[in-house]
Design a protein around this motif. Sequence first.
Motif, mmCIF file in Angstrom:
data_model
loop_
_atom_site.group_PDB
_atom_site.id
_atom_site.type_symbol
_atom_site.label_atom_id
_atom_site.label_comp_id
_atom_site.label_asym_id
_atom_site.label_seq_id
_atom_site.Cartn_x
_atom_site.Cartn_y
_atom_site.Cartn_z
ATOM 1 N N CYS A 176 2.308 10.511 44.930
ATOM 2 C CA CYS A 176 2.404 11.378 46.103
ATOM 3 C C CYS A 176 1.021 11.677 46.662
ATOM 4 O O CYS A 176 0.780 11.542 47.868
ATOM 5 C CB CYS A 176 3.120 12.672 45.721
ATOM 6 N N GLU B 48 -0.440 8.686 48.264
ATOM 7 C CA GLU B 48 0.208 8.400 49.536
ATOM 8 C C GLU B 48 -0.342 9.309 50.639
ATOM 9 O O GLU B 48 -0.573 8.857 51.761
ATOM 10 C CB GLU B 48 1.722 8.581 49.402
ATOM 11 N N ASP C 94 2.729 12.877 58.937
ATOM 12 C CA ASP C 94 3.885 13.772 59.043
ATOM 13 C C ASP C 94 5.151 13.168 58.427
ATOM 14 O O ASP C 94 6.117 13.893 58.175
ATOM 15 C CB ASP C 94 4.158 14.138 60.505
ATOM 16 N N ASP C 95 5.143 11.866 58.192
ATOM 17 C CA ASP C 95 6.313 11.199 57.626
ATOM 18 C C ASP C 95 6.223 11.003 56.114
ATOM 19 O O ASP C 95 7.154 10.471 55.509
ATOM 20 C CB ASP C 95 6.522 9.841 58.303
ATOM 21 N N VAL C 96 5.104 11.416 55.507
ATOM 22 C CA VAL C 96 4.968 11.281 54.057
ATOM 23 C C VAL C 96 5.980 12.215 53.400
ATOM 24 O O VAL C 96 6.002 13.412 53.663
ATOM 25 C CB VAL C 96 3.530 11.614 53.593
ATOM 26 N N ASP C 97 6.848 11.638 52.599
ATOM 27 C CA ASP C 97 7.890 12.399 51.915
ATOM 28 C C ASP C 97 7.773 12.095 50.430
ATOM 29 O O ASP C 97 8.321 11.113 49.945
ATOM 30 C CB ASP C 97 9.267 12.015 52.461
ATOM 31 N N CYS C 98 7.037 12.926 49.735
ATOM 32 C CA CYS C 98 6.760 12.678 48.326
ATOM 33 C C CYS C 98 7.982 12.943 47.457
ATOM 34 O O CYS C 98 8.594 14.010 47.543
ATOM 35 C CB CYS C 98 5.624 13.567 47.858
ATOM 36 N N ASP C 99 8.290 11.973 46.639
ATOM 37 C CA ASP C 99 9.327 12.133 45.619
ATOM 38 C C ASP C 99 8.604 12.331 44.298
ATOM 39 O O ASP C 99 8.050 11.389 43.745
ATOM 40 C CB ASP C 99 10.223 10.891 45.559
#
Length: 107
Positions: free
Chosen positions: A84, A87, A97-102
Amino acid sequence: MKRLSIVVLASSLVACAIPEEDFPDVYAKALCPKLEECHAADYADLYGDDDDACLDDAADGADIVLDLGDLAGSTYDEAKGRDCVQEVKAASCGDLDDVDCDIWSDE
């Protein structure tokens, strides 16, 4: 000598995993410079020259996410935490704004 290099490399890769207790601060240190770079006007309006305020806000947000995950029975994954942060650091301004950390284990 080769064996020592392999051991150092392997230990550095493992060391890159981010323990849950460190994740909020490490995440904040990755996110705030990106926010300042990519959203300069908004960043200036919110924080001015007070970078510590951004770090505090971002770390608090990450703490809330971790707490909500704990309440939901999710398990934090140290390697995914590292992914994350990487990334966020690697994201272009258009993609930030589209970084969606899992950050949760698949178990």
